[in-house]
Design a protein around this motif. Structure first.
Motif: not given
Length: 384
Positions: A245-249
């Motif tokens: 999720e962090s990489v996507k954001i």
């Protein structure tokens, strides 16, 4: 208290470590890395291009700790300082630095032999030779016309070292020097990263201090990108978001400043199609530095986790690893770096890190002491 020389050694080894960890997966997306490797954790990663044959590798080798031009050019800049023993500007890039990369051979691990660094460089770094040797340009205009990329930032850490504790001086020297190579937000990133490294040499420094320094010196799109990504990373850390999720954001956040996304390859069908990728802009930023800072924030400065998260996020993986690594290496020295990684990097790349760090640290300390003497004299004059 961490000795100065150990911090220098930490920066140099971390350059090689982030470089060598990211090199085998460079230009793959996060999803492609996950599909091929799961999550890269070791220097002994096989280069994905090996499976594609000799035509894909172009005779080069990667994996098993092999470094790329990021480390080679960093060490070349160290050698320039050891030769000149003073602060540098674009004229030194046009002179001694160009000699180091274009006329003096060194061991190039990707080739497995002695060669000119120039023979290994990507086109935006070959621009140094084109502009200063072939075009005989005014050195401070050397970066004009270049592809705007992270090429200057990836080797700029030594400027942070010789200005340890003085981020603004590091920023100014990096801009003065790298103007012979880069322009716009590519040049800006070099200045900001040098400032971050200089800041990270300060005793008891925190991640927040480094980020605050980066934002304070950064200009235009680079400043806004760092604010956006480090703010997002802080929120992601606080709510314990997953890595995926962090990489996507974070990738979504950087898209406003670096719009090419995962499509980083040069292809026939792109030729002649107008775009604003890699062109000068006051609104854009390279993505490697903001992402590196974001992963430092997200992991609260954890050494290996930060570098590994950076290189597993995809795209320009080796340079993200280098930029995160040099900041953390300056903060912590060598205490978190695994001995087996140091041994592999040393043997594979034929680099004596003890010798490199000791000789460069000696020059850097001498330069810093001279700067302090000047400041003391100035304070004496003002006091009278």
């Amino acid at each position: 208290m961490i000795p100065f020389e150990d911090r220098v050694k930490g920066v140099l080894i971390s350059t090689a470590l982030g470089d060598a960890l990211g090199a085998p997966v460079e230009k793959l997306s996060r999803e492609e890395i996950e599909n091929k490797y799961g999550y890269v954790t070791t220097l002994k990663t096989r280069w994905y291009k090996e499976a594609l044959g000799e035509e894909a590798t172009l005779g080069k080798r990667r994996g098993n700790g092999i470094i790329t031009d990021d480390t080679l050019m960093t060490l070349a800049l160290c050698r320039v300082y050891k030769t000149e023993k003073r602060h540098l500007d674009a004229y030194d890039l046009a002179n001694e630095f160009t000699k180091e990369i274009a006329f003096r051979k060194t061991f190039v691990p990707e080739f497995g032999r002695e060669a000119l660094i120039l023979d290994r460089l990507f086109y935006p770094e070959k621009h140094i030779f084109l502009r200063h040797v072939l075009a005989n340009c005014e050195p401070r205009e050397g970066g004009m016309g270049n592809m705007v990329n992270c090429g200057a930032a990836m080797y700029i850490a030594p400027i942070g070292i010789v200005n340890a504790g003085n981020p603004l001086a590091a920023y100014n020297e990096a801009i003065a020097f790298a103007s012979g190579h880069q322009v716009s937000y590519g040049l800006e990133a070099a200045g900001v990263l040098a400032a971050c490294v200089a800041c990270a040499f300060t005793p008891n420094i925190t991640v927040a201090d480094v980020v605050e320094t980066a934002i304070a010196v950064a200009k235009d799109g680079t400043k806004q990108a760092i604010i956006a990504l480090t703010s997002a990373a802080k929120e992601l850390k606080n709510r314990k978001s997953s890595y995926h999720e962090s990489v996507k954001i974070l990738h979504g956040s950087i898209a406003s400043f670096s719009p090419m996304g995962d499509d980083v390859h040069r292809k026939l069908e792109k030729v002649g199609i107008p775009s604003n990728h890699y062109t000068p802009s006051r609104l854009f930023s390279i993505e490697e530095l903001p992402l590196a800072l974001a992963f430092i924030v997200y992991n609260d400065g954890a050494y290996y986790k930060t570098i590994l998260d950076g290189i597993n996020s995809g795209r320009d993986t080796d340079s993200i690893g280098v930029m995160a690594g040099v900041i953390l290496g300056a903060m912590y020295g060598t205490k978190f770096i695994h001995e087996e990684d140091i041994d592999l990097l040393s043997k594979t790349n034929k680099i004596n890190f003890d010798e490199e760090a000791a000789s460069f640290a000696e020059v850097a300390k001498s330069m810093i002491e001279k700067d302090l003497q000047i400041i003391r004299k100035q304070e004496g004059i003002i006091g009278h």
